[in-house]
Design an enzyme around this catalytic site. Sequence first.
Site, PDB file in Angstrom:
ATOM      1  N   ILE A  12      10.328  19.033  22.360  1.00  0.00           N
ATOM      2  CA  ILE A  12       9.702  19.534  23.585  1.00  0.00           C
ATOM      3  C   ILE A  12       8.320  20.094  23.272  1.00  0.00           C
ATOM      4  CG2 ILE A  12       9.907  21.125  25.532  1.00  0.00           C
ATOM      5  CD1 ILE A  12      12.943  21.163  25.038  1.00  0.00           C
ATOM      6  N   LEU A  73       9.083  28.290  21.688  1.00  0.00           N
ATOM      7  CA  LEU A  73      10.119  27.267  21.663  1.00  0.00           C
ATOM      8  C   LEU A  73      10.837  27.173  20.328  1.00  0.00           C
ATOM      9  CD1 LEU A  73       7.887  26.290  23.880  1.00  0.00           C
ATOM     10  CD2 LEU A  73       9.143  24.152  23.776  1.00  0.00           C
ATOM     11  N   ALA A  74      10.326  27.822  19.286  1.00  0.00           N
ATOM     12  CA  ALA A  74      10.986  27.770  17.984  1.00  0.00           C
ATOM     13  C   ALA A  74      12.378  28.378  18.101  1.00  0.00           C
ATOM     14  CB  ALA A  74      10.162  28.527  16.943  1.00  0.00           C
ATOM     15  N   TYR A 141      25.148  30.767  20.337  1.00  0.00           N
ATOM     16  CA  TYR A 141      23.824  30.273  20.731  1.00  0.00           C
ATOM     17  C   TYR A 141      23.410  30.833  22.088  1.00  0.00           C
ATOM     18  CZ  TYR A 141      20.330  27.008  22.556  1.00  0.00           C
ATOM     19  OH  TYR A 141      19.212  26.463  23.137  1.00  0.00           O
ATOM     20  N   VAL A 184      22.060  13.978  23.341  1.00  0.00           N
ATOM     21  CA  VAL A 184      23.027  12.907  23.558  1.00  0.00           C
ATOM     22  C   VAL A 184      22.379  11.651  24.147  1.00  0.00           C
ATOM     23  CG1 VAL A 184      23.716  13.749  25.850  1.00  0.00           C
ATOM     24  CG2 VAL A 184      25.320  12.406  24.512  1.00  0.00           C
ATOM     25  N   VAL A 185      21.357  11.800  24.971  1.00  0.00           N
ATOM     26  CA  VAL A 185      20.731  10.620  25.572  1.00  0.00           C
ATOM     27  C   VAL A 185      20.110   9.739  24.491  1.00  0.00           C
ATOM     28  CG1 VAL A 185      18.927   9.797  27.136  1.00  0.00           C
ATOM     29  CG2 VAL A 185      20.341  11.759  27.794  1.00  0.00           C
ATOM     30  N   ARG A 265      34.722  19.780  21.326  1.00  0.00           N
ATOM     31  CA  ARG A 265      34.196  20.708  20.336  1.00  0.00           C
ATOM     32  C   ARG A 265      34.204  22.135  20.877  1.00  0.00           C
ATOM     33  NH1 ARG A 265      28.974  17.023  18.820  1.00  0.00           N
ATOM     34  NH2 ARG A 265      28.675  17.282  21.050  1.00  0.00           N
TER      35      ARG A 265
END
Length: 312
Positions: A12, A73-74, A141, A184-185, A265
């Site tokens: 991104i 964004l890191a 997360y 996933v895309v 998962r």
Amino acid sequence: MRILVTGGAGFIGSHLVDAFLDRGDEVTVVDIASEERSVRLNAGAALHRVSVTDAEALTAVVRAARPEVICHLAAQIDVRISVTDPAADAMTNVIGTINVLTAAQEVSARVLFASTGGALYGLDAKIPSPEELLPVPEAPYGTAKYCAEQYIGLFNRLHGGAHSALRLGNVYGPRQDPTGEAGVVSIFCGRALEGERPTVYGDGAQTRDYVYVGDVVAAFLAAADAARPGIWNIGTGRETSVLDLVEVIGRISGAPVEPVFAPARPGELPRSALDVARASRDLNWQAATSMTDGVARVHAWIRDGANPRAPR
């Protein structure tokens, strides 16, 4: 404007750096990028290989660049890694954000934080989920991202800042590694092009709000120009199941895609979609790319060689 992007050599972040440079902004990048990842980065941006967990080195870069806006964004982005090593996840996603906020304060910069919408709202959340919902994340997360948001609000209250958080859906697009463990895309498109069967964890009925990277970049630009604090969901407002995605990829590929099923998962939600009314109202923003068009761009990008400098 003078812009600093942490994680600017990432998927991104590299698109965001391009967009700022395209409109004439001065851009500095902080990223611990490998040589392989750094090829995504526009040559017009100054790269500093510094971790956001290194407060002293980060502050030195910020003092020198004197950005007006820091797009943060890191991050550690893998939900599964956060489950197995929550301390390391928190070090990057919480302590790293505090370091960014502290450095920003020295130069009076605004911080735009890339938070998560997909991992934040919890099992019983209303769908689509509005920002007013109390987050009940199911993995470290999401917990770390929410904690980082709380520090953003605290710094605004303590220091009169105008920092903001953008809660991103499941972002996809060119430059997302089709051989990696996240995205996933790209992964499914890559498997389809190789004639391989993608792995679906669980029954495939789980849903996500897949939002195209170009639309996410547009949201960051709008938030940078808005110069106001806020928390905004950035998605499409629509649920797409994993099996729906498989069907779309099959249509684009011209042949059915037959997945392999594996156990679900831990830490992953069965449903997710974001209410984006607030972003539409406050930022005059909404996603413009359909799922079919976005996936077709990813499929074509991988088919044509996965150029790391692919356009949005």
